[in-house]
Motif scaffolding. Sequence first.
Motif, PDB file in Angstrom:
ATOM      1  N   SER A  53       0.835  -1.193   0.000  1.00 11.99           N
ATOM      2  CA  SER A  53       0.000   0.000   0.000  1.00 11.99           C
ATOM      3  C   SER A  53       0.873   1.248   0.000  1.00 11.99           C
ATOM      4  O   SER A  53       1.908   1.291   0.668  1.00 11.99           O
ATOM      5  CB  SER A  53      -0.895  -0.013   1.241  1.00 11.99           C
ATOM      6  OG  SER A  53      -1.816   1.035   1.192  1.00 11.99           O
ATOM      7  N   GLU A  80      -5.143   5.728  -0.353  1.00  9.00           N
ATOM      8  CA  GLU A  80      -4.259   4.568  -0.258  1.00  9.00           C
ATOM      9  C   GLU A  80      -4.354   3.846  -1.590  1.00  9.00           C
ATOM     10  O   GLU A  80      -5.461   3.551  -2.059  1.00  9.00           O
ATOM     11  CB  GLU A  80      -4.669   3.628   0.877  1.00  9.00           C
ATOM     12  CG  GLU A  80      -4.353   4.132   2.245  1.00  9.00           C
ATOM     13  CD  GLU A  80      -2.858   4.184   2.540  1.00  9.00           C
ATOM     14  OE1 GLU A  80      -2.110   3.300   2.076  1.00  9.00           O
ATOM     15  OE2 GLU A  80      -2.447   5.126   3.236  1.00  9.00           O
ATOM     16  N   SER A 101      -3.317   0.442  -3.410  1.00  7.51           N
ATOM     17  CA  SER A 101      -2.815  -0.904  -3.141  1.00  7.51           C
ATOM     18  C   SER A 101      -2.287  -1.548  -4.424  1.00  7.51           C
ATOM     19  O   SER A 101      -2.726  -1.233  -5.530  1.00  7.51           O
ATOM     20  CB  SER A 101      -3.902  -1.777  -2.522  1.00  7.51           C
ATOM     21  OG  SER A 101      -4.937  -2.032  -3.443  1.00  7.51           O
ATOM     22  N   THR A 157      -8.353   3.752  -2.485  1.00 10.79           N
ATOM     23  CA  THR A 157      -9.373   3.933  -1.449  1.00 10.79           C
ATOM     24  C   THR A 157      -9.158   5.262  -0.731  1.00 10.79           C
ATOM     25  O   THR A 157      -8.058   5.803  -0.724  1.00 10.79           O
ATOM     26  CB  THR A 157      -9.336   2.792  -0.406  1.00 10.79           C
ATOM     27  OG1 THR A 157      -8.056   2.790   0.228  1.00 10.79           O
ATOM     28  CG2 THR A 157      -9.611   1.444  -1.035  1.00 10.79           C
ATOM     29  N   ARG A 166     -10.399   6.681   3.158  1.00  8.75           N
ATOM     30  CA  ARG A 166     -11.082   6.331   4.410  1.00  8.75           C
ATOM     31  C   ARG A 166     -11.669   4.926   4.353  1.00  8.75           C
ATOM     32  O   ARG A 166     -12.753   4.668   4.851  1.00  8.75           O
ATOM     33  CB  ARG A 166     -12.152   7.372   4.736  1.00  8.75           C
ATOM     34  CG  ARG A 166     -11.579   8.763   4.999  1.00  8.75           C
ATOM     35  CD  ARG A 166     -12.622   9.858   5.041  1.00  8.75           C
ATOM     36  NE  ARG A 166     -13.442   9.990   3.850  1.00  8.75           N
ATOM     37  CZ  ARG A 166     -13.046  10.548   2.699  1.00  8.75           C
ATOM     38  NH1 ARG A 166     -11.839  11.038   2.581  1.00  8.75           N
ATOM     39  NH2 ARG A 166     -13.872  10.635   1.663  1.00  8.75           N
ATOM     40  N   GLY A 167     -10.957   4.010   3.696  1.00  2.00           N
ATOM     41  CA  GLY A 167     -11.387   2.628   3.598  1.00  2.00           C
ATOM     42  C   GLY A 167     -12.426   2.335   2.523  1.00  2.00           C
ATOM     43  O   GLY A 167     -12.760   1.191   2.285  1.00  2.00           O
ATOM     44  N   GLU A 168     -12.933   3.374   1.887  1.00  2.00           N
ATOM     45  CA  GLU A 168     -13.955   3.205   0.848  1.00  2.00           C
ATOM     46  C   GLU A 168     -13.294   3.079  -0.525  1.00  2.00           C
ATOM     47  O   GLU A 168     -12.451   3.910  -0.884  1.00  2.00           O
ATOM     48  CB  GLU A 168     -14.907   4.400   0.826  1.00  2.00           C
ATOM     49  CG  GLU A 168     -15.747   4.536   2.066  1.00  2.00           C
ATOM     50  CD  GLU A 168     -16.768   3.415   2.203  1.00  2.00           C
ATOM     51  OE1 GLU A 168     -17.344   2.995   1.173  1.00  2.00           O
ATOM     52  OE2 GLU A 168     -16.970   2.952   3.335  1.00  2.00           O
TER      53      GLU A 168
END
Length: 131
Positions: A5, A75, A77, A95, A97-99
């Motif tokens: 990441s 992020e 990956s 992504t 905030r994780g989305e």
Amino acid sequence: MSLFSFPVRVYIEDTDAGGIVYYVNYLKYMERARSEWLRQRNLTQQGLFDMGIQLVVHRLECRYIRPARLDDELEISVEVVEHSACRLSFHQRVTARGEPLCDANVDIACVESTQLKPVRWPSTLAAILRE
């Protein structure tokens, strides 16, 4: 292979007049993440050039899910999903905030620099891929 990441922040230069990331910049973020994936394995694009090798995008499939915006922390990956003697297939995801914002499948070919013909991975990268 393990998931790698790479963090990226969205700057004004990455956006359109509405503050939304211009679509091609996702591909630039993914390229940077793949370069950093190599660097983490003690390989660099310059080092490959010095060996007479280039890594080129052979095929790309990309799906945009939702937009990134000015100042977002992203992020990116990188995950190797398949490899052969001169090709690497990556799955990449952007992504915030994780989305998920963007998913891509990217095929990279290893080519000789002057003729641009496929060649086998250099031994250092081949060893990494065997792990």
